[in-house]
Scaffold this active site. Structure first.
Site, PDB file in Angstrom:
ATOM      1  N   HIS A  80      -7.148   1.920   2.277  1.00 17.08           N
ATOM      2  CA  HIS A  80      -6.452   0.690   1.897  1.00 17.08           C
ATOM      3  C   HIS A  80      -4.967   0.995   2.061  1.00 17.08           C
ATOM      4  CE1 HIS A  80     -10.078   0.714  -0.700  1.00 17.08           C
ATOM      5  NE2 HIS A  80     -10.026  -0.597  -0.696  1.00 17.08           N
ATOM      6  N   ASP A 107      -3.572   2.976  -0.764  1.00 21.44           N
ATOM      7  CA  ASP A 107      -4.058   4.354  -0.955  1.00 21.44           C
ATOM      8  C   ASP A 107      -3.063   5.332  -0.349  1.00 21.44           C
ATOM      9  OD1 ASP A 107      -6.474   3.211  -1.746  1.00 21.44           O
ATOM     10  OD2 ASP A 107      -7.393   3.445   0.225  1.00 21.44           O
TER      11      ASP A 107
END
Ligand code: XLS
Ligand code: NI
Ligand code: NI
Length: 438
Positions: free
Chosen positions: A101, A104
């Site tokens: 993501h 992240d």
């Protein structure tokens, strides 16, 4: 950059009887199965968020694992340390893909312009690693569920301004996915759902989700993204009702809004079971609709009602998964370990043991699925079960050469049919067991 997992060697194949916990028991990348190397059947991916981020926090307690990788959390140094750790981890396991993501990768700033600047900085760092190692992105995605602005969802939000932020994050995540050589781009509808219809316009929310997806496809194609977009169905959690309930629901949605040419599905084992299906069921529904794209490899706990994201252990399930994948001709995506170690498995060794378990469970599943197919009894049984439709009136039904009235006339002439042939579930299960344990 110095080695992070200093006590972990490169993980090699040791064989089923090997007692070394840091060797594969079944995953032998070069071994040829049904004409293809195991590594080609099984494009494994590391999930950035679980492996490099999740540190054991749950609703009742804080982190148990130390995932600082030698840097202070919440800094760009830490973001880079995660890249170093991640690439070393993947290289040691022979994993060729990762999934991420946007958030992240870097700590999210209050202002999206600053978050994007950080993403550009880390993207340069990751691109250099990709160039050096050949490891690429399997799929990317935008986290459209953690930030408080997404409390009512992203595409399904009640705020047009929030909708703009969702668009901005997707645009950036697509840029990164393309830059990292991604095969796919995922939409997991984390909060695309609702709690009560007393405050929700379901029709409008669904239409808006489709609008967001259509814009993503249009943008992706202009920047050279040629891969598949995926919906990752999940019935609930965090929302009570999520719109992408299961494979069948997501396929209906994609067709309704004309998105089925650009999208396939990313099927997660634990989401299928939360929807009250087997993992195999949702894989089959996807496959027969030409929509089986990628897999989030994990497993749930049937005694618990949430996404426990455990590493795949149940070899019956991985076997039936690989049976579906082989029959579908493979995946355009791969097998992303959307899995986390249990809270009490908090050491670096545990991270490796977990991936060894997951990779071995799928390798064993591949071997057993190939054996089931080569054995032929299961496929033969299913084929023969419908034999009455290959001739006579059955053939006429299939070919559309008859009418309801004709069939009724025929039934009346018969008075009473013979019972269908037995389904023989127990006999077939014993065949599976004899293959599993031989
Ligand atoms: C959560 C989902 C999530 C997606 C990516 O349940 O599995 O991790 O895979 O957003
Ligand atoms: Ni997932
Ligand atoms: Ni999940």
């Amino acid at each position: 950059m110095s080695e992070i997992f200093t006590n972990i060697p490169k993980i090699e194949f040791g064989g089923a009887d090997c007692r070394d916990p840091l060797k594969f028991k079944f995953y032998d990348p070069e071994r040829v199965v049904l004409g293809k190397k195991m590594s080609e059947h099984l494009p494994f991916a590391m999930a950035w968020w679980h492996n490099l981020g999740a540190a054991g926090t749950d609703m009742f307690g804080r982190d148990t694992a130390d995932k600082s990788f030698g840097a202070e959390k919440g800094t760009m140094e830490h973001a880079k340390a995660k890249v170093d750790a991640g690439f070393e981890f993947m290289q040691k396991l022979g994993i060729r893909y990762f999934c991420f993501h946007d958030v992240d990768l870097v700590p999210e700033a209050d202002d999206i312009k600053e978050t994007n600047r950080r993403l550009d900085e880390i993207a340069n760092y990751i691109a250099a690693k990709i160039a050096r190692t050949g490891i690429k992105c399997l799929w990317g995605t935008a986290n459209l569920f953690s930030n408080p602005r997404y409390m009512n969802g992203a595409g399904s939000t009640t705020s047009a301004d929030v909708f703009c932020f969702a668009a901005a994050q997707i645009k950036k995540a697509l840029d990164l996915t393309v830059r990292f050589g991604g095969r796919g781009y995922v939409f997991w509808g984390g909060r695309e759902g609702y709690e009560t219809l007393l405050n929700t316009n379901m029709k409008f929310e669904e239409e808006n989700i489709a609008r967001l997806m259509r814009m993503a496809v249009e943008y992706g194609r202009t920047i050279g993204f040629t891969g598949d977009f995926y919906i990752e169905p999940k019935p609930k959690e965090p929302m009570k009702h999520q719109y992408d309930f299961d494979a069948a629901t997501a396929i209906g949605f994609l067709r309704k809004y004309g998105l089925d040419g650009d999208f396939k599905l990313n099927i997660e084992a634990n989401h299928a079971t939360l929807a009250g299906h087997t993992f195999q069921h949702d894989l089959r529904v996807s496959a027969i609709n030409g929509m089986l794209g990628s897999i989030d490899a994990n497993q749930g706990d049937l005694l618990l009602g949430w996404d426990t994201d455990e590493f795949p252990f149940n070899v019956y399930d991985t076997t039936m998964c690989m049976y579906e994948v082989i029959k579908a001709g493979g995946l355009t995506g791969g097998f992303n370990f959307d899995s986390k170690t249990r809270r009490s498995s908090y050491t670096a060794e545990d991270m490796f043991y977990a991936y060894i378990l997951g990779m071995d469970s799928f390798a064993l599943g591949l071997l057993k699925a190939a054996a089931i197919i080569e054995d032929g009894r299961i496929d033969g049984f299913v084929r023969d079960r419908y034999a009455s439709f290959s001739e006579g009136i059955g053939k006429a039904i299939v070919e559309g050469r008859t009418t309801l009235a004709e069939l009724a006339e025929r039934a009346e002439a018969m008075g009473k049919p013979e019972l269908p042939e037995p389904g023989r579930q127990e006999y077939l299960q014993s065949i599976i067991n004899s293959i599993m344990f031989s």
